[in-house]
Design a protein around this motif. Structure first.
Motif, PDB file in Angstrom:
ATOM      1  N   ARG A   8       0.740  -1.421   0.043  1.00 52.37           N
ATOM      2  CA  ARG A   8       0.165  -0.096  -0.065  1.00 52.37           C
ATOM      3  C   ARG A   8       0.868   1.287  -0.069  1.00 52.37           C
ATOM      4  N   GLU A   9       1.971   1.206   1.097  1.00 54.17           N
ATOM      5  CA  GLU A   9       2.904   2.461   0.920  1.00 54.17           C
ATOM      6  C   GLU A   9       3.550   2.664  -0.316  1.00 54.17           C
ATOM      7  N   LYS A  10       3.832   1.554  -0.903  1.00 53.54           N
ATOM      8  CA  LYS A  10       4.801   1.795  -2.243  1.00 53.54           C
ATOM      9  C   LYS A  10       3.801   2.266  -3.483  1.00 53.54           C
ATOM     10  N   ILE A  11       2.537   1.779  -3.351  1.00 52.02           N
ATOM     11  CA  ILE A  11       1.743   2.220  -4.541  1.00 52.02           C
ATOM     12  C   ILE A  11       1.175   3.554  -4.553  1.00 52.02           C
ATOM     13  N   CYS A  12       0.990   3.889  -3.020  1.00 47.36           N
ATOM     14  CA  CYS A  12       0.726   5.359  -2.657  1.00 47.36           C
ATOM     15  C   CYS A  12       1.703   6.244  -3.072  1.00 47.36           C
ATOM     16  N   SER A  13       3.005   5.846  -2.965  1.00 48.50           N
ATOM     17  CA  SER A  13       4.012   6.769  -3.365  1.00 48.50           C
ATOM     18  C   SER A  13       4.325   6.863  -4.827  1.00 48.50           C
ATOM     19  N   GLU A  14       3.771   6.011  -5.570  1.00 42.18           N
ATOM     20  CA  GLU A  14       3.795   5.967  -7.153  1.00 42.18           C
ATOM     21  C   GLU A  14       2.652   6.368  -7.678  1.00 42.18           C
ATOM     22  N   ILE A  15       1.365   6.448  -7.087  1.00 42.74           N
ATOM     23  CA  ILE A  15       0.334   6.909  -8.080  1.00 42.74           C
ATOM     24  C   ILE A  15      -0.525   7.572  -6.954  1.00 42.74           C
ATOM     25  N   HIS A  16      -0.451   9.063  -7.350  1.00 38.70           N
ATOM     26  CA  HIS A  16      -0.997  10.119  -6.532  1.00 38.70           C
ATOM     27  C   HIS A  16      -2.473   9.539  -6.340  1.00 38.70           C
ATOM     28  N   GLU A  17      -3.258   9.261  -7.251  1.00 40.35           N
ATOM     29  CA  GLU A  17      -4.757   9.041  -7.041  1.00 40.35           C
ATOM     30  C   GLU A  17      -5.132   8.001  -5.860  1.00 40.35           C
ATOM     31  N   ILE A  18      -4.020   6.986  -5.953  1.00 43.90           N
ATOM     32  CA  ILE A  18      -4.161   5.756  -4.902  1.00 43.90           C
ATOM     33  C   ILE A  18      -4.009   6.360  -3.483  1.00 43.90           C
ATOM     34  N   GLU A  19      -2.905   7.257  -3.499  1.00 40.31           N
ATOM     35  CA  GLU A  19      -2.748   7.770  -2.145  1.00 40.31           C
ATOM     36  C   GLU A  19      -4.002   8.690  -1.499  1.00 40.31           C
ATOM     37  N   HIS A  20      -4.472   9.418  -2.582  1.00 37.10           N
ATOM     38  CA  HIS A  20      -5.817  10.254  -2.214  1.00 37.10           C
ATOM     39  C   HIS A  20      -6.856   9.360  -1.822  1.00 37.10           C
ATOM     40  N   PHE A  21      -7.204   8.042  -2.597  1.00 40.81           N
ATOM     41  CA  PHE A  21      -8.117   7.105  -2.390  1.00 40.81           C
ATOM     42  C   PHE A  21      -7.748   6.689  -0.906  1.00 40.81           C
ATOM     43  N   PHE A  22      -6.847   6.373  -0.435  1.00 45.26           N
ATOM     44  CA  PHE A  22      -6.439   5.626   1.155  1.00 45.26           C
ATOM     45  C   PHE A  22      -6.580   6.731   1.979  1.00 45.26           C
ATOM     46  N   ARG A  23      -6.364   8.122   1.530  1.00 42.96           N
ATOM     47  CA  ARG A  23      -6.412   9.186   2.675  1.00 42.96           C
ATOM     48  C   ARG A  23      -8.063   9.571   2.652  1.00 42.96           C
ATOM     49  N   TRP A  24      -8.824   9.472   1.660  1.00 44.93           N
ATOM     50  CA  TRP A  24      -9.961   9.666   1.795  1.00 44.93           C
ATOM     51  C   TRP A  24     -10.823   8.519   2.556  1.00 44.93           C
ATOM     52  N   ARG A  25     -10.423   7.291   2.339  1.00 46.86           N
ATOM     53  CA  ARG A  25     -11.083   6.335   3.046  1.00 46.86           C
ATOM     54  C   ARG A  25     -10.531   6.147   4.572  1.00 46.86           C
ATOM     55  N   THR A  26      -9.477   6.536   4.970  1.00 48.95           N
ATOM     56  CA  THR A  26      -8.813   6.784   6.340  1.00 48.95           C
ATOM     57  C   THR A  26      -9.853   7.775   7.097  1.00 48.95           C
ATOM     58  N   ASN A  27     -10.038   8.875   6.477  1.00 52.08           N
ATOM     59  CA  ASN A  27     -10.747  10.203   6.858  1.00 52.08           C
ATOM     60  C   ASN A  27     -11.857   9.660   7.104  1.00 52.08           C
ATOM     61  N   ARG A  28     -12.817   8.960   6.243  1.00 47.51           N
ATOM     62  CA  ARG A  28     -14.149   8.632   6.289  1.00 47.51           C
ATOM     63  C   ARG A  28     -14.317   7.592   7.381  1.00 47.51           C
ATOM     64  N   GLY A  29     -13.235   6.624   7.520  1.00 53.43           N
ATOM     65  CA  GLY A  29     -13.310   5.680   8.543  1.00 53.43           C
ATOM     66  C   GLY A  29     -13.142   6.251  10.073  1.00 53.43           C
ATOM     67  N   TYR A  30     -12.258   7.455  10.147  1.00 53.68           N
ATOM     68  CA  TYR A  30     -12.120   8.133  11.498  1.00 53.68           C
ATOM     69  C   TYR A  30     -13.523   8.968  11.794  1.00 53.68           C
ATOM     70  N   VAL A  31     -14.086   9.783  10.521  1.00 49.85           N
ATOM     71  CA  VAL A  31     -15.410  10.415  11.005  1.00 49.85           C
ATOM     72  C   VAL A  31     -16.728   9.189  11.487  1.00 49.85           C
ATOM     73  N   ALA A  32     -16.593   8.045  10.617  1.00 49.47           N
ATOM     74  CA  ALA A  32     -17.538   7.143  11.469  1.00 49.47           C
ATOM     75  C   ALA A  32     -17.495   6.625  12.803  1.00 49.47           C
ATOM     76  N   SER A  33     -15.913   6.462  13.062  1.00 50.06           N
ATOM     77  CA  SER A  33     -15.756   5.993  14.252  1.00 50.06           C
ATOM     78  C   SER A  33     -16.153   7.211  15.430  1.00 50.06           C
ATOM     79  N   GLN A  34     -15.784   8.364  15.037  1.00 50.02           N
ATOM     80  CA  GLN A  34     -16.129   9.503  16.052  1.00 50.02           C
ATOM     81  C   GLN A  34     -17.787   9.651  16.122  1.00 50.02           C
TER      82      GLN A  34
END
Length: 194
Positions: free
Chosen positions: A113-139
Motif C-alpha cells: 500500500r505504501e509503495k503504490i501510494c508513493s507511485e500513484i497520487h490518486e491511490i494515495e488520495h483514495f486511501f487518505r479519503w478512506r481513512t478520513n471517512r473511517g475516522y469520521v464514522a468512528s467519531q
C-alpha cells in the motif's frame, strides 16, 4: 461481480484511474477465502495487511479481562477491515478480526500500500479519503454511545445498515450495541409493525 470489478467500482467512486493504473494497483492484492468462524487477526499477533471484503462479513472485536466481547466493526462487501493501530504503528494486534460468515477478501500488505501510494497520487488520495471517512464514522459512533440511549442507537444502526440484520446473528448485533441479547430482542419486537 468478480473481485477485480468490485474493487474497481469501489475505487472509481473516489478517484479516476487509467486501466493500466488500476491493473497495477490490483496486481498487489491477494484473493483469500475463509470459513465462518475462522480468525484472520488475533490479539498479540503482528499485523501487516488490510482486507477488502468481496463477499461475506467480518467482525473486528475486543475481549476484555472479564471475557466480555465488544464489537468495533462489521465489514460487509466493499468495506475494509484490519487492526489499523497495529498496521500503521507496526505494533502487536489489540483486536481480533474473524469471519461472521464464509468470506472472500482481497488482502493488501502495508508495504505494498505504501509503495503504490508513493507511485500513484490518486491511490494515495483514495486511501487518505478512506481513512478520513473511517475516522469520521468512528467519531460519530462514539458520540452516539455518549449521547443516545440504546433504542436510538439501535434505530441508527437499522437505518444505516439494514443488511446487517439479515447477515449478522442477533447476539453479535447486541454486542455491537453494547446491550444484552434480551434487550435487543425487546427493541426488535417493539420496532416491528403490528
Amino acid at each position: 461481480m468478480d473481485a477485480k470489478s468490485l474493487l474497481k467500482d469501489h475505487v472509481s467512486k473516489i478517484v479516476t484511474l487509467t486501466d493500466e493504473q488500476f491493473d497495477y494497483f490490483f496486481s498487489h492484492f491477494k484473493t483469500e477465502t475463509f470459513k465462518k468462524g475462522q480468525t484472520i487477526i488475533s490479539e498479540s499477533q503482528d499485523v501487516d495487511k488490510e482486507y477488502f471484503v468481496i463477499s461475506g462479513c467480518l467482525k473486528s472485536f475486543y475481549v476484555n479481562d472479564d471475557v466480555k466481547m465488544y464489537i468495533l466493526q462489521f465489514a460487509m462487501p466493499t468495506w475494509w477491515a484490519s487492526d489499523y493501530a497495529a498496521l500503521y504503528n507496526k505494533t502487536k494486534a489489540t483486536i481480533n478480526v474473524d469471519c461472521v460468515s464464509d468470506v472472500e477478501i482481497l488482502s493488501l500488505s502495508n508495504q505494498d500500500r505504501e509503495k503504490i501510494c508513493s507511485e500513484i497520487h490518486e491511490i494515495e488520495h483514495f486511501f487518505r479519503w478512506r481513512t478520513n471517512r473511517g475516522y469520521v464514522a468512528s467519531q460519530k459512533r462514539l458520540l452516539s454511545f455518549m449521547n443516545n440511549d440504546t433504542k436510538t442507537r439501535y434505530e441508527e444502526l437499522l437505518s444505516l445498515y439494514p443488511a446487517l440484520y439479515n447477515t449478522v446473528p442477533k447476539h453479535l448485533i447486541a454486542a455491537y450495541l453494547g446491550v444484552s441479547r434480551e434487550t435487543l430482542s425487546r427493541l426488535y419486537n417493539a420496532s416491528k409493525p403490528h
